[in-house]
Design a protein around this motif. Structure first.
Motif, mmCIF file in Angstrom:
data_model
loop_
_atom_site.group_PDB
_atom_site.id
_atom_site.type_symbol
_atom_site.label_atom_id
_atom_site.label_comp_id
_atom_site.label_asym_id
_atom_site.label_seq_id
_atom_site.Cartn_x
_atom_site.Cartn_y
_atom_site.Cartn_z
ATOM 1 N N LYS A 1 -10.545 -4.517 -0.333
ATOM 2 C CA LYS A 1 -9.793 -3.338 -0.750
ATOM 3 C C LYS A 1 -10.528 -2.095 -0.306
ATOM 4 O O LYS A 1 -11.754 -2.042 -0.305
ATOM 5 C CB LYS A 1 -9.685 -3.297 -2.279
ATOM 6 N N THR A 2 -9.764 -1.098 0.046
ATOM 7 C CA THR A 2 -10.340 0.211 0.330
ATOM 8 C C THR A 2 -9.363 1.247 -0.193
ATOM 9 O O THR A 2 -8.154 1.033 -0.166
ATOM 10 C CB THR A 2 -10.611 0.400 1.844
ATOM 11 N N GLU A 3 -9.898 2.333 -0.703
ATOM 12 C CA GLU A 3 -9.003 3.367 -1.211
ATOM 13 C C GLU A 3 -8.403 4.109 -0.029
ATOM 14 O O GLU A 3 -9.120 4.533 0.871
ATOM 15 C CB GLU A 3 -9.767 4.329 -2.132
ATOM 16 N N TYR B 1 -6.729 -4.091 2.567
ATOM 17 C CA TYR B 1 -5.786 -3.706 1.513
ATOM 18 C C TYR B 1 -6.056 -2.278 1.073
ATOM 19 O O TYR B 1 -7.210 -1.914 0.860
ATOM 20 C CB TYR B 1 -5.969 -4.664 0.334
ATOM 21 N N HIS B 2 -5.005 -1.501 0.967
ATOM 22 C CA HIS B 2 -5.157 -0.126 0.485
ATOM 23 C C HIS B 2 -4.833 -0.042 -0.995
ATOM 24 O O HIS B 2 -3.711 -0.313 -1.406
ATOM 25 C CB HIS B 2 -4.226 0.819 1.245
ATOM 26 N N ILE C 1 2.003 3.524 -1.986
ATOM 27 C CA ILE C 1 2.450 2.132 -1.998
ATOM 28 C C ILE C 1 1.243 1.270 -1.662
ATOM 29 O O ILE C 1 0.842 1.179 -0.505
ATOM 30 C CB ILE C 1 3.562 1.892 -0.952
ATOM 31 N N PRO C 2 0.631 0.661 -2.672
ATOM 32 C CA PRO C 2 -0.526 -0.198 -2.379
ATOM 33 C C PRO C 2 -0.081 -1.422 -1.597
ATOM 34 O O PRO C 2 1.037 -1.902 -1.783
ATOM 35 C CB PRO C 2 -1.040 -0.602 -3.762
ATOM 36 N N GLY C 3 -0.967 -1.919 -0.712
ATOM 37 C CA GLY C 3 -0.612 -3.118 0.034
ATOM 38 C C GLY C 3 -1.541 -3.368 1.204
ATOM 39 O O GLY C 3 -2.486 -2.621 1.441
ATOM 40 N N LYS D 1 3.334 -1.976 6.327
ATOM 41 C CA LYS D 1 2.443 -2.419 5.258
ATOM 42 C C LYS D 1 3.131 -3.513 4.447
ATOM 43 O O LYS D 1 4.338 -3.446 4.212
ATOM 44 C CB LYS D 1 2.174 -1.190 4.382
ATOM 45 N N ILE D 2 2.370 -4.544 4.060
ATOM 46 C CA ILE D 2 2.933 -5.528 3.130
ATOM 47 C C ILE D 2 2.627 -5.009 1.727
ATOM 48 O O ILE D 2 1.491 -5.071 1.263
ATOM 49 C CB ILE D 2 2.322 -6.924 3.300
ATOM 50 N N ALA D 3 3.637 -4.476 1.097
ATOM 51 C CA ALA D 3 3.449 -3.816 -0.192
ATOM 52 C C ALA D 3 3.084 -4.807 -1.291
ATOM 53 O O ALA D 3 3.489 -5.972 -1.244
ATOM 54 C CB ALA D 3 4.713 -3.064 -0.575
ATOM 55 N N LEU D 4 2.332 -4.311 -2.239
ATOM 56 C CA LEU D 4 1.946 -5.128 -3.392
ATOM 57 C C LEU D 4 3.180 -5.792 -4.018
ATOM 58 O O LEU D 4 3.146 -6.960 -4.396
ATOM 59 C CB LEU D 4 1.236 -4.234 -4.418
#
Length: 149
Positions: free
Chosen positions: A7-9, A50-51, A56-58, A108-111
């Motif tokens: 994960k990265t912000e 992963y953001h 939109i996290p993903g 992006k593949i969203a959460l």
DNA sequence: GCCAACGTTGGC
DNA sequence: GCCAACGTTGGC
């Protein structure tokens, strides 16, 4: 070859920055479980990026391990947020592998989408309250993610 | 070695 | 900005 997810912000170090840098030392991770995963990464392993903290996290793309972990230089840097006075050059606590940009997903593949992928339902990524920032993925999890794009 | 207090992560 | 959930710290 092994597969990982980190994960990265999004506003701190997004995939676009990695794309620009081409290579980056994955420093600043200060969690023992994550550290243990970072030190077991081998050259050629694939890393899904992963953001978090995003609108939109993903999952946004893929990197490859180009260099195995070395002591994280930030732990020795007095005044840095990542300084750790318990660390010595002889006995460092924290380690960083080098990531090389491979590609960015067109979408992006969203959460929200990730939650609908049944192969992923046991992944720590989706476990409620889990905050681990580095985790292994099984081959089948990785394959499913790759087939999304 | 326990566990309360505190700090951080990360989705919303 | 809020807050749930978790990891870490430190007093005992």
């Amino acid at each position: 070859m092994n597969y990982w997810l980190v994960k990265t912000e999004e506003d701190i170090y997004p995939i676009d920055q990695l794309k620009k840098d081409l290579e980056t030392l994955w420093d600043g991770v200060r969690n023992f479980q994550a550290r243990n995963y970072l030190t077991s990464m081998n050259k050629g392993d694939q890393v899904f990026i992963y953001h978090s903290n995003a609108e939109i996290p993903g999952i946004t793309g893929i990197a490859v391990i180009s260099k195995t972990a070395i002591p994280d230089p930030l732990q020795f840097l007095t005044g840095s947020d990542y300084h750790d006075k318990r660390s010595t050059k002889e006995k460092p606590l924290w380690f960083s592998p080098t990531f090389k940009f491979k590609f960015k997903f067109k979408n992006k593949i969203a959460l929200e989408e990730l939650r609908n992928i049944k192969e992923l339902k046991d992944s720590p990524l989706l476990r409620k309250g889990n905050r681990l920032s580095v985790m292994p993925l099984t081959e089948s999890e990785a394959k499913v993610l790759l087939s999304q794009k």
